[in-house]
Design a protein around this motif. Sequence first.
Motif, mmCIF file in Angstrom:
data_model
loop_
_atom_site.group_PDB
_atom_site.id
_atom_site.type_symbol
_atom_site.label_atom_id
_atom_site.label_comp_id
_atom_site.label_asym_id
_atom_site.label_seq_id
_atom_site.Cartn_x
_atom_site.Cartn_y
_atom_site.Cartn_z
ATOM 1 N N LEU A 577 0.828 -1.205 0.000
ATOM 2 C CA LEU A 577 0.000 0.000 0.000
ATOM 3 C C LEU A 577 0.862 1.254 0.000
ATOM 4 O O LEU A 577 1.941 1.291 0.596
ATOM 5 C CB LEU A 577 -0.910 0.015 1.229
ATOM 6 N N ARG A 584 -4.605 6.686 0.073
ATOM 7 C CA ARG A 584 -5.053 5.495 0.796
ATOM 8 C C ARG A 584 -6.556 5.455 0.981
ATOM 9 O O ARG A 584 -7.082 4.671 1.768
ATOM 10 C CB ARG A 584 -4.358 5.417 2.154
ATOM 11 N N PHE A 603 -7.082 -6.208 4.033
ATOM 12 C CA PHE A 603 -6.009 -5.296 4.442
ATOM 13 C C PHE A 603 -5.178 -5.992 5.514
ATOM 14 O O PHE A 603 -5.723 -6.535 6.482
ATOM 15 C CB PHE A 603 -6.597 -3.990 4.967
ATOM 16 N N CYS A 629 -8.365 2.882 3.660
ATOM 17 C CA CYS A 629 -7.494 1.892 4.295
ATOM 18 C C CYS A 629 -7.528 2.075 5.807
ATOM 19 O O CYS A 629 -7.447 3.203 6.311
ATOM 20 C CB CYS A 629 -6.057 2.055 3.810
ATOM 21 N N LEU A 636 -2.287 -4.844 0.740
ATOM 22 C CA LEU A 636 -3.656 -5.100 0.281
ATOM 23 C C LEU A 636 -3.648 -6.406 -0.493
ATOM 24 O O LEU A 636 -2.838 -6.591 -1.403
ATOM 25 C CB LEU A 636 -4.149 -3.959 -0.611
#
Length: 661
Positions: A577, A584, A603, A629, A636
């Motif tokens: 990420l 994000r 996540f 996020c 991810l």
Amino acid sequence: MEPVPGNHFYPSFLLQFAFGFFPQMYQRKWGRIFTALGVFTFLRLPYLSGLPMVGSYQLVGLFLGSILGIWMREFILVLLGRNETALPKQSEQILTDWMIRNPTGKSNLPIWYSTYFGFIFFLCLLTVLCLFQYQGLGLVTGLGIQEYLYFPSLSSREAMGLSCKILVPTSFVILYLFSEERSMPTPSKDSLSEQLRFGLFLGLGINLLVMSIQSIWSLDFFSEGTLESVKVGRSTGLFQDSGSTSWILPVLSLLWISKLIQNWRKSKERFSLVLAVLSFLFVTWLGLRQGKAFWVVWSISITIGLIHLTTDLWIISITKKRITRVGLYLLIPILGFLTLYGLSFIQKDWDLIALSKRFMDAVPVWRKEPYLAFEKMDLTRAELLTICMEGIKTNLWLGNGIGSFPLALLDPFRVGTKTSIGMIDFPPNFFLWLVYDLGILGSFVFFFFISLFLWERGLWKQCLLLVLPFLFGVQIQNSDGAFLCFYLVLLGEKGTGFSATFDKFRKTIWFSPLLLILSLGLPLNYALFYSQRYWDLGIGSEFRKNQLREYQVAATLPPRSPNYEYEFHGKVWEWKLSEFGSARSGRIFLETTDKSPLVEVLFLNSDKNIIKQELFEETKYGYSWSGECPKGASFLRLKSRSRLEFRLPRSQFDGNNRIQF
């Protein structure tokens, strides 16, 4: 390894498979003839169905069909008890005829004592090493085929496909010849070589016909997939390209003419002699549309053949015969120089004349600047030689990995000489390729097995047919070249009988176990030493991440014009990420026409533990997810219950290939 559309691959694959499988099931003899014939007529069959192939799967269908046909035929014969029970009754005529045509093969040695066993084991280890380097143990996928970009413009599948271009033809040819020899009845040891040679001559005849049509009518006749050969005015027949034709044509023609000469000397029948002379003139005429390798192989081979034939016919004394031959051998370079000197004055647009002019330009500077003279002779090969020597110095003992030379030419981060024409090829000759790819230790293992085969069969002189072709390229990179090379080295003109010295040692108690230990120990030691580099560089996608100092996007195909979208295939993907807060949160849209019951996004934190899990929503053109996020998320992961083929824009990833929204 290479992603191939099924509608293009299966038609040619199934036709090749049937061409190899059903003749093998019918009878050994016709199975061998059809296989050898198919090697030189089916090579570019995938091109005729519109498939832009790169080479490694050219004759997979043919060899796979032949190998499975051999195994199934022998299995059924053993299952029916061919050597243990009487033949079926006359009423079962079809089965009786089939069993008579195919007596069950027997081998006195266990399979692991065969000389083929160690070679196949070595090739398996090289394949595993390639799998670790180009695919490896993925953190998500485990051991298997990972999807990522090896270079910014080359996928991991394509990278390993360059290694498969060498591994696949070599492995299938060795496995096929091993299967044939393993299934042979012991009394007919020489039939395999003769029947394969008959198929080779049939393939040669068909290619000569196609090449004559190309030379007289149009070079475009059956020329699909020959790369640049047609553009430079060379006829290729049904061979891979002019590089293959330039050495396979003279070698096969030499075998054919020598066979006719032998028949003439035994029977004194003039027809064989006339046919040999006509064949020589015909092949020489076809050579006008071939590369310089043809003329070197053809002229030197024919000259040596004439020296041996004339001295055998006219000189009885063995001592005088040998002295005369040595003297004539010394005249060959002088005659060659005078021939090239004379041809250099001819004003014709032929490759042979172009070679003569380049040779005469290179001669004056040969003593002072040998490399400059080589450049004048062949600029492309001079550059490939320089790149090859640079790579050899980098990894002298263990090499750079099999099939790695074309990959080095494609490497945008490689430091060193670059090719001026951007041609992706192999080193200028076989021996340099072997040291570049396998290093000194790997080359020793390779030549150990080849020497073992030659000693076992007593075919040391036979391998001289390969010395000249091997000086002009890596001739085993295509299936036609690999088949002819290993046929000459492993079978040749004498069949598969053991040499007297090898047979003497084979009967001792210690010899076969010693060979087994060496056949397993040498490849294993090479593999163990080679694998040490993975500790520092990583394996699979991690190997490239450490080299490129960026994260992988796990894509199957890189972005291309006009949409510049990555293409992904599979079920599971994982990305790093982005660390910027503004990148994000937002939307991820998977553009696809495939359907899956469940597509979810996970996540993960820096320890790869799941901290949040959500589902994608199905839309008209794919799957969509919007959100932010969670705190602490570092990776991810995207999972699909069914296999998906979707696209993401290049803007979805930042400069370090981290995903952003």
